[in-house]
Design an enzyme around this catalytic site. Sequence first.
Site, PDB file in Angstrom:
ATOM      1  N   SER A 140      66.707 -49.563 -45.803  1.00 41.08           N
ATOM      2  CA  SER A 140      66.476 -49.134 -47.183  1.00 41.08           C
ATOM      3  C   SER A 140      66.948 -50.246 -48.120  1.00 41.08           C
ATOM      4  O   SER A 140      68.073 -50.731 -47.987  1.00 41.08           O
ATOM      5  CB  SER A 140      67.259 -47.858 -47.476  1.00 41.08           C
ATOM      6  OG  SER A 140      66.923 -46.840 -46.551  1.00 41.08           O
ATOM      7  N   CYS A 308      69.768 -39.425 -47.452  1.00 39.63           N
ATOM      8  CA  CYS A 308      69.576 -40.685 -46.715  1.00 39.63           C
ATOM      9  C   CYS A 308      70.718 -40.879 -45.728  1.00 39.63           C
ATOM     10  O   CYS A 308      71.887 -40.722 -46.085  1.00 39.63           O
ATOM     11  CB  CYS A 308      69.510 -41.863 -47.684  1.00 39.63           C
ATOM     12  SG  CYS A 308      69.247 -43.454 -46.847  1.00 39.63           S
ATOM     13  N   ASP A 353      65.184 -39.987 -46.195  1.00 43.30           N
ATOM     14  CA  ASP A 353      65.082 -41.343 -45.646  1.00 43.30           C
ATOM     15  C   ASP A 353      66.127 -41.402 -44.544  1.00 43.30           C
ATOM     16  O   ASP A 353      67.279 -41.750 -44.782  1.00 43.30           O
ATOM     17  CB  ASP A 353      65.365 -42.377 -46.734  1.00 43.30           C
ATOM     18  CG  ASP A 353      65.182 -43.815 -46.252  1.00 43.30           C
ATOM     19  OD1 ASP A 353      64.816 -43.993 -45.073  1.00 43.30           O
ATOM     20  OD2 ASP A 353      65.417 -44.741 -47.044  1.00 43.30           O
ATOM     21  N   TRP A 355      67.332 -41.860 -40.217  1.00 44.37           N
ATOM     22  CA  TRP A 355      67.111 -42.579 -38.970  1.00 44.37           C
ATOM     23  C   TRP A 355      67.864 -41.887 -37.855  1.00 44.37           C
ATOM     24  O   TRP A 355      68.809 -41.127 -38.091  1.00 44.37           O
ATOM     25  CB  TRP A 355      67.567 -44.037 -39.098  1.00 44.37           C
ATOM     26  CG  TRP A 355      68.990 -44.195 -39.530  1.00 44.37           C
ATOM     27  CD1 TRP A 355      70.103 -44.157 -38.763  1.00 44.37           C
ATOM     28  CD2 TRP A 355      69.451 -44.427 -40.877  1.00 44.37           C
ATOM     29  NE1 TRP A 355      71.237 -44.348 -39.526  1.00 44.37           N
ATOM     30  CE2 TRP A 355      70.862 -44.511 -40.830  1.00 44.37           C
ATOM     31  CE3 TRP A 355      68.797 -44.565 -42.117  1.00 44.37           C
ATOM     32  CZ2 TRP A 355      71.642 -44.733 -41.970  1.00 44.37           C
ATOM     33  CZ3 TRP A 355      69.584 -44.775 -43.232  1.00 44.37           C
ATOM     34  CH2 TRP A 355      70.981 -44.859 -43.156  1.00 44.37           C
TER      35      TRP A 355
END
Length: 358
Positions: A140, A308, A353, A355
């Site tokens: 990001s 995020c 966002d 992972w």
Amino acid sequence: MTYREGDHLGVIPENDPALVERVLVRYGLRGGDHLLISAAGRSAVHLPVDRPVSVHDLLSHCVELQEAATRAQLRELASFTVCPPHKKELEALLQEEAYKEQVLAKRLTMLDLLEQYPACEPPFERFLELLPPLKPRYYSISSSPKAQPDRASITVGVVRGPAKSGRGEYRGVASNYLARRQAGEDLMMFIETPESGFTLPENPETPIVMVGPGTGIAPFRGFLQARRALKNEGASLGEAHLYFGRRNHSDQLYREEMEQFEREGIVKVYTAFSRMEGTPKTYVQHLMLENAKDIIRLLDQGGKLYVCGDGSRMAPEVEATLQQAYREVHNVTGEEAGKWLEALQNEGRYAKDVWAGI
């Protein structure tokens, strides 16, 4: 290239030289040796075909060397093992529980197994063929072009620690590659805009709630730089709350910058410390529950929610916390709270966002 807040920087890394050296030693090769690869089909699109390439460049730039071995790779390794007891051990790893516990959990790679079983003798070309392509890593962007039109920053935690296999040190491919770079070196990279709608609202007066523990703060730093620029241009800003988590004060990313944003009225920051001496472990979820009324108020006013960070544990826990907050504030059932969160996402007012954790 140009970018906007919320975009990703894709980095094409190189494998660690120490990892490449292990392959060279195992196969008795020299990095300067050159090969000519002949191949057809989609399985070879990541390889430099029909032109000379050094073994060092091939192993550094083209293939993943640190991914846990797949069952297909294990079968191949077993088929190339001439020692019956070792062949049996490799075949035993194909059983579901053994594969999960001994291979996936320990992140055992094909290279680890080749070193463990010297009687496993797949030719180098077959070893190469079994390896997946080296993939880009996405980060990001942690800046705004409104503040820095000619540069972009990323915020990277360098992954380094004892290997889960018990053999030496594990080093994340891209984070350590970036950490080894010197100022002025070239990198292969590109800009990508995620499809998740992870951008600031078009109307700067729209309230926003941001949740980003650890390096998950990255895109929100860009958001806040953009809000400052908008304010300086005379725009009226909606409320913005940031829930940020670190282990302790010395681990607090962008502390001075965040404090300055608060003084300027750009954002209100709630910081959770999970390893602060003399205090109980506190995570962003705890602070969110403490401020449930404010969070739900902003979202009820048409605000946008952003999360995020780690998608395997943190994000689901944050979602559960949000549903609990909505239940308590509005005195509704768990089913209704779930539908509310789903509606936020369908309306484009909840963007993630995230992972996968290692």
